[in-house]
Design a protein around this motif. Structure first.
Motif, short mmCIF file in Angstrom:
data_model
loop_
_atom_site.label_atom_id
_atom_site.label_comp_id
_atom_site.label_asym_id
_atom_site.label_seq_id
_atom_site.Cartn_x
_atom_site.Cartn_y
_atom_site.Cartn_z
N VAL A 277 2.75 2.16 3.95
CA VAL A 277 3.52 1.27 4.81
C VAL A 277 3.50 -0.12 4.22
N SER A 278 4.64 -0.79 4.26
CA SER A 278 4.75 -2.12 3.66
C SER A 278 4.23 -3.20 4.59
N GLN A 279 3.70 -4.25 3.98
CA GLN A 279 3.37 -5.49 4.67
C GLN A 279 3.86 -6.66 3.81
N PRO A 280 4.25 -7.76 4.46
CA PRO A 280 4.75 -8.90 3.68
C PRO A 280 3.61 -9.63 2.97
N THR A 281 3.97 -10.57 2.13
CA THR A 281 2.98 -11.38 1.44
C THR A 281 2.09 -12.09 2.45
N GLY A 282 0.79 -12.02 2.22
CA GLY A 282 -0.15 -12.61 3.16
C GLY A 282 -0.20 -14.12 3.09
N ILE A 283 -0.55 -14.72 4.21
CA ILE A 283 -0.76 -16.16 4.31
C ILE A 283 -2.24 -16.39 4.58
N VAL A 284 -2.88 -17.19 3.75
CA VAL A 284 -4.32 -17.46 3.85
C VAL A 284 -4.50 -18.95 4.10
N ASN B 203 -15.74 -4.49 -9.88
CA ASN B 203 -14.97 -3.92 -10.98
C ASN B 203 -13.95 -2.91 -10.49
N ASP B 204 -14.35 -2.08 -9.53
CA ASP B 204 -13.45 -1.06 -8.99
C ASP B 204 -12.71 -1.52 -7.75
N GLN B 205 -12.89 -2.81 -7.38
CA GLN B 205 -12.19 -3.40 -6.24
C GLN B 205 -12.45 -2.61 -4.95
N ILE B 206 -13.73 -2.38 -4.67
CA ILE B 206 -14.15 -1.70 -3.45
C ILE B 206 -14.87 -2.71 -2.56
N ILE B 207 -14.39 -2.84 -1.34
CA ILE B 207 -14.91 -3.83 -0.39
C ILE B 207 -15.30 -3.09 0.89
N ASP B 208 -16.42 -3.50 1.48
CA ASP B 208 -16.80 -2.98 2.79
C ASP B 208 -16.50 -4.04 3.85
N SER C 83 -6.97 -8.35 1.64
CA SER C 83 -6.56 -8.23 0.24
C SER C 83 -5.98 -9.54 -0.28
N PHE C 84 -5.20 -10.20 0.55
CA PHE C 84 -4.63 -11.49 0.12
C PHE C 84 -5.69 -12.59 0.13
N GLY C 85 -6.67 -12.50 1.02
CA GLY C 85 -7.80 -13.42 0.95
C GLY C 85 -8.60 -13.24 -0.32
N LEU C 86 -8.84 -12.00 -0.70
CA LEU C 86 -9.55 -11.72 -1.96
C LEU C 86 -8.76 -12.25 -3.15
N LEU C 87 -7.44 -12.09 -3.10
CA LEU C 87 -6.60 -12.58 -4.19
C LEU C 87 -6.66 -14.10 -4.27
N ALA C 88 -6.60 -14.76 -3.11
CA ALA C 88 -6.64 -16.23 -3.09
C ALA C 88 -7.95 -16.75 -3.68
N VAL D 150 -5.04 -0.34 -0.44
CA VAL D 150 -4.03 -1.39 -0.49
C VAL D 150 -3.63 -1.63 -1.94
N ARG D 151 -2.34 -1.78 -2.16
CA ARG D 151 -1.84 -2.13 -3.50
C ARG D 151 -0.80 -3.23 -3.33
N PHE D 152 -0.91 -4.28 -4.13
CA PHE D 152 0.09 -5.34 -4.09
C PHE D 152 1.42 -4.80 -4.61
N SER D 153 2.50 -5.33 -4.06
CA SER D 153 3.84 -4.94 -4.51
C SER D 153 4.53 -6.14 -5.15
N PHE D 154 5.40 -5.85 -6.11
CA PHE D 154 6.06 -6.89 -6.89
C PHE D 154 7.55 -6.59 -6.99
N ASN D 155 8.33 -7.65 -7.08
CA ASN D 155 9.77 -7.53 -7.30
C ASN D 155 10.12 -8.42 -8.49
N ASP D 156 10.51 -7.78 -9.59
CA ASP D 156 10.79 -8.51 -10.83
C ASP D 156 9.61 -9.39 -11.24
N GLY D 157 8.40 -8.85 -11.06
CA GLY D 157 7.21 -9.56 -11.47
C GLY D 157 6.64 -10.52 -10.45
#
Length: 302
Positions: free
Chosen positions: A126-133, A213-218, A242-247, A274-281
């Motif tokens: 299921v899709s979710q929009p870009t997160g706001i942190v 390394n394997d991106q596993i979070i509890d 996931s977006f907090g981790l990315l930030a 969770v996997r990030f999605s991209f459009n034209d990079g």
């Protein structure tokens, strides 16, 4: 002579299961047309879980279905695991004509994509929009209050900020030094709703990195006012995390899978993927998914 509405047929799935008795139970009504708000809420109250209802899409919405979601205390704008579970059920019942569908929710349109190799092996994302942190409001006081409600000291925190994050609903991300600290939390639930209201959050989501390394979070989810103290698997919170981790540069800005484990403290082991999605990079959101299995659910109220 008055007639009463027929009892809705409620089906049950467990979503994001990572072992026996794992995952988050979800009562689902796949034929929810005509149900009133009170009837939907009663289903959630009767079973004590977040519940999903599938309705025809409104004219002009350009969607395939409308989904609505209730917890015992109120309606929710979006529920990740109920969306995954309802889509999985629709596919299993032969109600879907293609492998991508658009779903109208109160938080906006979401997309689902379905894969199937045999009758039992159905996968849903299921899709979710870009997160706001964002930083916490009134940060020093808010941090003290959060630690107090969780019953821990500042020495239990990992060297990252406590943040509010959202893709659909705001969750408060609390980085902890270890999984053992996370597992040992004993929050003061009597103060949870007041605290969350003050920091503009719908729940506390403490987490600890298990394998960077394997991106596993509890993580654990303590909702502000859902009618139960803890959630076994929370797709919307996992997306926000996931977006907090990315930030905080704790995960890659790539399509590598992030696995967020939840529910162990409740003896309901869960894994949200969770996997990030991209459009034209360009990063444009994420996909969330996980295992779904049929289950049983007993009423807790008449």
């Amino acid at each position: 002579m008055m007639t009463t509405s027929p009892e809705p047929q409620v089906r049950f799935v467990s979503v994001f299961a990572a072992g026996p008795q794992g995952g988050n139970p979800a009562p689902i009504v796949v034929d929810g047309a005509g149900m009133s708000d009170a009837e939907m809420q009663q289903v959630a109250r009767a079973y004590g879980h977040e519940s999903g209802f599938v309705l025809p899409s409104p004219p002009g919405s350009d969607c395939d279905f409308e989904f609505r979601f209730w917890v015992p205390n109120h309606e929710m704008s979006m529920c990740g695991h109920a969306t995954v579970g309802a889509t999985w059920l629709l596919q299993r019942l032969g109600r879907l004509q293609r492998d991508r569908i658009a779903i109208l929710t109160k938080s906006g349109r979401v997309h689902a994509r379905i894969g199937q190799s045999d009758e039992q092996d159905i996968s849903v994302e299921v899709s979710q929009p870009t997160g706001i942190v964002e930083p916490l409001p009134d940060t020093p006081r808010s941090v003290d209050d959060i630690l107090d409600v969780l019953g821990i000291g500042s020495d239990c925190l990992a060297p990252f900020p406590i943040q509010n994050a959202r893709t659909s609903r705001i969750k408060t991300l609390i980085p902890l030094k270890s999984v053992s600290i996370l597992d040992g939390l004993k929050p003061d639930f009597s103060r949870m709703e007041r605290l969350c209201n003050r920091i503009d959050s719908t729940g506390l989501y403490p987490y600890a990195v298990s394998d960077r390394n394997d991106q596993i979070i509890d993580a654990r989810q303590f909702p502000s006012a859902s009618g139960y103290p803890e959630d076994a698997a929370t797709g919307i919170a996992a997306s926000a995390l996931s977006f907090g981790l990315l930030a905080n540069r704790m995960v890659d800005a790539s399509e590598r899978q992030i696995t967020i484990r939840q529910g162990r403290a409740m003896n309901r082991p869960s894994a949200i993927k969770v996997r990030f999605s991209f459009n034209d990079g360009d990063l444009n959101g994420c996909w969330l998914g996980g295992a779904v299995q049929p289950t049983e659910c007993e009423k807790i109220a008449s």
